[in-house]
Motif scaffolding. Structure first.
Motif, PDB file in Angstrom:
ATOM      1  N   ASN A  61      -0.655   0.404  15.292  1.00 17.84           N
ATOM      2  CA  ASN A  61       0.514  -0.481  15.186  1.00 17.84           C
ATOM      3  C   ASN A  61       0.687  -1.057  13.792  1.00 17.84           C
ATOM      4  O   ASN A  61       1.370  -2.059  13.611  1.00 17.84           O
ATOM      5  N   ARG A  62       0.090  -0.405  12.790  1.00 14.42           N
ATOM      6  CA  ARG A  62       0.112  -0.971  11.446  1.00 14.42           C
ATOM      7  C   ARG A  62       1.477  -0.893  10.767  1.00 14.42           C
ATOM      8  O   ARG A  62       1.715  -1.614   9.821  1.00 14.42           O
ATOM      9  N   TRP A  63       2.380  -0.035  11.216  1.00 13.76           N
ATOM     10  CA  TRP A  63       3.706   0.112  10.597  1.00 13.76           C
ATOM     11  C   TRP A  63       4.796  -0.015  11.639  1.00 13.76           C
ATOM     12  O   TRP A  63       4.676   0.499  12.742  1.00 13.76           O
ATOM     13  N   ARG A  64       5.891  -0.665  11.229  1.00 14.08           N
ATOM     14  CA  ARG A  64       7.065  -0.827  12.108  1.00 14.08           C
ATOM     15  C   ARG A  64       8.332  -0.527  11.302  1.00 14.08           C
ATOM     16  O   ARG A  64       8.332  -0.593  10.089  1.00 14.08           O
ATOM     17  N   ASN A  65       9.412  -0.267  12.019  1.00 16.81           N
ATOM     18  CA  ASN A  65      10.738  -0.062  11.406  1.00 16.81           C
ATOM     19  C   ASN A  65      10.703   0.977  10.285  1.00 16.81           C
ATOM     20  O   ASN A  65      11.325   0.791   9.240  1.00 16.81           O
ATOM     21  N   LEU A  66      10.009   2.062  10.496  1.00 22.33           N
ATOM     22  CA  LEU A  66       9.881   3.110   9.492  1.00 22.33           C
ATOM     23  C   LEU A  66      11.213   3.821   9.278  1.00 22.33           C
ATOM     24  O   LEU A  66      11.862   4.239  10.233  1.00 22.33           O
ATOM     25  N   LYS A  67      11.603   3.934   8.014  1.00 18.33           N
ATOM     26  CA  LYS A  67      12.786   4.704   7.633  1.00 18.33           C
ATOM     27  C   LYS A  67      12.360   5.694   6.565  1.00 18.33           C
ATOM     28  O   LYS A  67      11.713   5.324   5.584  1.00 18.33           O
ATOM     29  N   ILE A  68      12.714   6.955   6.766  1.00 23.95           N
ATOM     30  CA  ILE A  68      12.372   8.022   5.830  1.00 23.95           C
ATOM     31  C   ILE A  68      13.653   8.634   5.292  1.00 23.95           C
ATOM     32  O   ILE A  68      14.523   9.046   6.059  1.00 23.95           O
ATOM     33  N   LYS A  90       7.765  -1.890   7.664  1.00 20.41           N
ATOM     34  CA  LYS A  90       7.192  -3.236   7.726  1.00 20.41           C
ATOM     35  C   LYS A  90       5.743  -3.090   8.163  1.00 20.41           C
ATOM     36  O   LYS A  90       5.436  -2.342   9.088  1.00 20.41           O
ATOM     37  N   ARG A  91       4.884  -3.836   7.499  1.00 25.67           N
ATOM     38  CA  ARG A  91       3.486  -3.879   7.915  1.00 25.67           C
ATOM     39  C   ARG A  91       3.396  -4.685   9.212  1.00 25.67           C
ATOM     40  O   ARG A  91       4.323  -5.395   9.580  1.00 25.67           O
ATOM     41  N   GLU A  92       2.280  -4.585   9.858  1.00 29.96           N
ATOM     42  CA  GLU A  92       2.064  -5.306  11.111  1.00 29.96           C
ATOM     43  C   GLU A  92       2.309  -6.808  10.935  1.00 29.96           C
ATOM     44  O   GLU A  92       2.826  -7.467  11.828  1.00 29.96           O
ATOM     45  N   ASN A  93       1.998  -7.342   9.747  1.00 30.25           N
ATOM     46  CA  ASN A  93       2.191  -8.776   9.485  1.00 30.25           C
ATOM     47  C   ASN A  93       3.622  -9.120   9.070  1.00 30.25           C
ATOM     48  O   ASN A  93       3.910 -10.266   8.746  1.00 30.25           O
TER      49      ASN A  93
END
Length: 127
Positions: A61-68, A90-93
């Motif tokens: 769960n370390r990355w969120r909202n990934l856009k490539i 976004k990082r988990e934090n």
């Protein structure tokens, strides 16, 4: 930038593999990385074997909202594909992260395997 017309792997397939390396766990890494992988991050550049690379993915769960945003893809040989893209996540934090990323895949009997991965962080603007 032009895409080679002889690419044997679909862009969608490769981008799904990439997304998995951002969000996957140890098992995903073990299943989708080659026997050895060359990695380059700020402060770390080395060849890693599959097991050591997989151990880096202990928190899926370390990355969120990934856009490539794919910038280029080439196939220098029938069994090697290289791609480069800009990633935003976004990082988990909740901290924003952006990077220019390049990955290389080699085709093995059990599919495409990550054999090279490099990230160059970009400055991000916090919202």
């Amino acid at each position: 930038m032009s895409d080679s017309k002889r690419i044997t792997a679909g862009k969608k397939e490769l981008l799904e593999l990439e997304k998995g390396f951002w969000t996957g766990d140890e098992a995903y890494y073990a299943a989708n990385a080659d026997t050895e992988c060359l990695v380059a991050f700020p402060g770390m550049a080395q060849a890693m074997d599959n097991a050591d690379l997989a151990k880096t993915a202990t928190n899926p769960n370390r990355w969120r909202n990934l856009k490539i945003d794919l910038k280029g893809i080439i196939e220098p040989g029938s069994d090697i594909i290289m791609l480069t893209y800009e990633a935003h996540a976004k990082r988990e934090n909740g901290e924003s992260y952006a990077a220019l990323v390049s990955s290389g895949y080699v085709h093995r009997v059990n599919g495409w395997k990550l054999m090279f991965h490099a990230q160059t962080p970009l400055e991000t603007e916090e919202a």
